[in-house]
Scaffold this active site. Structure first.
Site, PDB file in Angstrom:
ATOM      1  N   ASP A 414       0.862  -1.151   0.006  1.00 25.62           N
ATOM      2  CA  ASP A 414      -0.366   0.157   0.500  1.00 25.62           C
ATOM      3  C   ASP A 414       1.190   1.265   0.341  1.00 25.62           C
ATOM      4  O   ASP A 414       2.271   1.145   1.090  1.00 25.62           O
ATOM      5  CB  ASP A 414      -0.578   0.140   1.078  1.00 25.62           C
ATOM      6  CG  ASP A 414      -1.661   1.101   1.303  1.00 25.62           C
ATOM      7  OD1 ASP A 414      -2.819   0.319   0.432  1.00 25.62           O
ATOM      8  OD2 ASP A 414      -2.074   1.671   0.996  1.00 25.62           O
ATOM      9  N   ASP A 458      -7.186  -3.895  -6.696  1.00 24.83           N
ATOM     10  CA  ASP A 458      -8.294  -3.216  -6.355  1.00 24.83           C
ATOM     11  C   ASP A 458      -7.723  -2.030  -6.508  1.00 24.83           C
ATOM     12  O   ASP A 458      -7.782  -0.853  -5.208  1.00 24.83           O
ATOM     13  CB  ASP A 458      -9.090  -3.562  -4.432  1.00 24.83           C
ATOM     14  CG  ASP A 458      -9.891  -3.046  -4.634  1.00 24.83           C
ATOM     15  OD1 ASP A 458     -11.304  -2.383  -5.546  1.00 24.83           O
ATOM     16  OD2 ASP A 458     -10.138  -3.253  -4.012  1.00 24.83           O
ATOM     17  N   CYS A 515     -14.632   0.061  -7.102  1.00 30.08           N
ATOM     18  CA  CYS A 515     -15.627  -0.052  -6.482  1.00 30.08           C
ATOM     19  C   CYS A 515     -16.602   1.923  -7.532  1.00 30.08           C
ATOM     20  O   CYS A 515     -17.291   1.951  -6.760  1.00 30.08           O
ATOM     21  CB  CYS A 515     -15.941   0.352  -5.064  1.00 30.08           C
ATOM     22  SG  CYS A 515     -15.160   1.657  -4.640  1.00 30.08           S
TER      23      CYS A 515
END
Length: 746
Positions: A414, A458, A515
């Site tokens: 990350d 993602d 998303c």
């Protein structure tokens, strides 16, 4: 008050039968003796003669008056209790006598009943037993004069009703009654449907064209209200939205004359922005994804929160055990669906779900149901080497670890150090032991490390699928966001593809998810990756539900394989808006691969043998000595052995970065071939010139040879020999003469 006229005409009530007292005793729990058969003979007896019928009529009539005197209502007025006596053709079922018995039980005590039995002659009642104001008793002679005294006679209809009530229920009667009830239910259902149709039409008569579009003056008034910050009429806006949708669905029939379809869509867009609070840019982008009615359902679904879902950590417990433990703590839940074996949907909880002992022990994690989907599509296997390129806060990473049963290795990357802290906390709480946390820009990951069996990306997105969680998206997103975010997503996807090892025996897969529901962040990014990396292809996601991705949108055509991608909407599946695509890498990265930023891919330079891309030892190099004769103490370098080491190092470096080492040999072979061809081309004219020179030289060499031969012959003669001896003696005498000259000079 006195006795009423009806009481005077009907006479005293008939005496109570033994069957009546037996019923009363049964209700009180008192043992009852056998009742003689004569007690029921009056009710059950029915003959064809007329005289017994009159007797029965009189008996029933007196019985009815007795019920009225005791305070009960008339049988004929049963509708006052809300129950209508069912009628059959020519016959009626008898009315149960339990009501009258209960009323008699309430009116009389045991002592009163004994007095009634003992005194048959004295049946006159007091004046105040029934009040004249009692509405329950109907006076049939109310309109007649008080002075007239006539004998009371029942009407024919009442006699027939009484006779029919005394009859037994037969099979034919029951069938008829059931048919009648079915008819009534069918009629009620039709009435309800008609009412629903009227509501759906919303008071518009069929064929009537609703007036929706406003004039210019009304538009100016509405704009003035919005400028003055007045609250809009929400009910009016909602009805106008529904009316506009109805017109757009049947435009040919319901549209007003002289009005274009674009005018209705613009009006709908304005109303949606005013009612739900979107900016015009985002509302138009979302409306283009759906038909009008489905778009309305999508906007409505974004106004309500998605259900709370928890994921069971199978490294620590089973779903059934966790559900039982939470139910014991007052949590109402059920499985999230047949498609997931670890999800639980929570409806109500008496305790905070983020502070239960089970949560602190790592038995579950709060995670949206849509976040299960990318990991289910990736399907990591045991003992594999996986990468999660944007892993915080750790829901998907820990799900991967659970599927791998803590075997193999997961690199959880990350770019934000602050978010990585939460990731580390969840990894420790859930008992994950096969994960390495790193903090890199994911676009550089092929250079940092490669050769992964499976990669999960993602990607960061606009969040148009999670508006229910973050309503600020309605106004914060503009056109600039939908230009910058897709550019970043393209770079990340290309980096993820280059990080996958195509030669993996069990893997070679990549899952890309967002998303968001925007086409710019989903289908367009996938189509770009397919065009830039021909060594990947789309495969089935393996998910049991979901809508197919777009193959064409607003005039843009995409590859037909984009049908294999999956879209999820809140109004269809009650999950957050989501997009999932699964790739398989079938070959090495091509030599002409270019990143999204337009620069040459460094990994490809490595495959071509670029020395600048190799790992270089940065230790300082000592100055070279000028003396050529100086030698190293260890005896010098072995160039052939060093070349072998360099080749091995290059191959290993390419394997670590997910590249095919054979590409290096292919590049070298191509270079050698090209060099040979160039050398041959250059050598051809040189060879021709050399041949010409050689021919000339051969001709020129013939004359010198002849001269040499003549000289050799001349040397062999005696004159030549004497000349040689003389020259040698002369050369010996010259230095002696020089010495004599020096001595004289001194």
């Amino acid at each position: 008050m006195g006795v009423g006229r009806r009481m005077k005409k009907q006479g005293p009530p008939e005496p109570l039968s033994e069957a009546h007292f037996a019923n009363l005793k049964r209700k009180k729990g008192i043992p009852v003796d056998d009742i003689p058969a004569e007690a029921h003979s009056n009710k059950k007896r029915r003959t064809s003669s007329k005289k017994p019928e009159k007797a029965i009529k009189s008996a029933t009539g007196t019985k009815r008056t007795g019920k009225q005197i005791n305070g009960s209502k008339k049988i004929s007025s049963a509708s006052s209790n809300g129950v209508k006596a069912p009628k059959a053709k020519g016959k009626k079922a008898p009315e149960p006598q339990s009501d009258s018995d209960e009323e008699m039980d309430e009116e009389f005590d045991d002592s009163d009943l004994e007095d009634d039995i003992g005194s048959d002659d004295e049946l006159k009642l007091g004046d105040d037993f029934l009040g004249s104001d009692d509405d329950s008793v109907y006076d049939s002679d109310h309109d007649q004069d008080a002075g007239k005294k006539e004998k009371f006679v029942f009407s024919d209809d009442e006699d027939e009703d009484d006779d029919e009530r005394e009859e037994k229920l037969t099979a034919a009667n029951i069938e008829g009654l059931s048919r009648k009830l079915d008819q009534q239910k069918a009629e009620e259902a039709e009435e309800n449907e008609a009412e629903l149709r009227e509501d759906a039409m919303q008071t518009n008569i069929d064929g009537d064209k609703p007036h929706i579009l406003d004039s210019e003056d009304e538009d100016e008034d509405l704009a003035a209200k919005t400028k003055s910050l007045l609250a809009p009429d929400l009910q009016m806006l909602r009805t106008r939205i529904t009316e506009t949708i109805r017109v757009l669905e049947d435009f040919a029939e319901l549209a007003e004359e002289g009005r274009d379809r674009a005018e209705y869509t613009n009006q709908l867009l304005k109303d949606v922005c005013a009612y739900y609070g979107y900016n015009e840019f985002l509302a138009e982008k979302l409306m283009n994804l759906f038909p009008p009615r489905e778009a309305f359902a999508f906007f409505e679904a974004n106004e309500s929160a998605r259900p709370v879902v928890i994921r069971t950590n199978t490294l620590r417990t089973h779903r059934r055990d966790l559900a039982q433990a939470l139910i014991n703590r007052g949590v109402t839940l059920e499985p999230v669906g047949k498609w997931s074996k670890v999800g639980l949907q929570v409806f109500d909880s008496n305790v905070p779900l983020g502070a239960t002992p089970e949560y602190l022990a790592g038995h579950y994690i709060l995670q949206a149901a849509s976040s299960f989907l990318p990991v289910m599509a990736l399907c990591p296997q045991e003992n594999e080497r996986c990468l999660d390129m944007a892993s915080a806060p750790g829901g998907k990473t820990t799900h991967m670890a659970a599927l791998m049963k803590n075997t193999g290795v997961i690199f959880a990357n990350d770019p934000s150090k602050a978010r990585a802290k939460g990731l580390i906390g969840n990894i420790h709480r859930l008992g994950v032991r096969n994960t390495i946390v790193c903090n890199y820009d994911a676009r550089e990951f092929p250079r940092v490390m490669g050769g992964f069996d499976r990669v999960l990306l993602d990607a960061p997105c606009s969040g148009t699928g999670v508006i229910a969680k973050d309503p600020s998206v309605k106004t914060n997103r503009d056109e600039k966001d939908f230009q910058q975010l897709p550019h970043l997503q393209k770079q990340l996807l290309l980096a993820a593809i280059d990080s996958v090892n195509h030669a993996s025996k069990t893997g070679g897969y990549l899952v890309y998810s967002t998303c968001s529901v925007a086409v710019e962040e989903n289908e367009q990014v996938v189509a770009y990756a397919l065009s830039r990396r021909p060594n990947v292809r789309l495969v089935e996601t393996g998910l049991p539900f979901g809508k197919e991705g777009f193959t064409s949108f607003m005039g843009k055509e995409f590859h037909p394989s984009l049908k294999l991608t999956r879209r999820y909407y809140p109004h269809l599946y009650n999950v957050d808006g989501f997009f999932v695509a699964k790739f398989q890498k079938v070959g090495p990265t091509p030599p002409n691969a270019v990143l999204a930023n337009g620069k040459k891919d460094k990994a490809v330079n490595r495959a071509a043998g670029d020395d600048d891309a190799m790992v270089v030892d940065k230790t300082p190099i000592a100055a070279e000595e000028d003396d050529e004769d100086s030698k190293d103490d260890f005896g010098g370098f072995d160039d052939e052995q060093d070349a072998d080491y360099i080749e091995r190092a290059r191959r290993n470096a390419m394997r670590r970065r997910g590249l095919d080492p054979r590409a290096l040999k292919k590049g070298e072979k191509k270079e050698k071939k090209e060099a040979k061809e160039e050398a041959l081309k250059e050598e051809e004219p040189v060879k021709e010139v050399a041949k010409e020179k050689a021919e000339k030289a051969e001709k020129a060499d013939v004359k010198p040879k002849e001269k040499k031969e003549k000289k050799d012959k001349a040397k062999d003669t005696p004159k030549a020999k004497t000349e040689k001896v003389e020259t040698k003696t002369a050369e010996k005498e010259k230095p002696k003469e020089k010495k004599k000259d020096k001595v004289k000079a001194k």
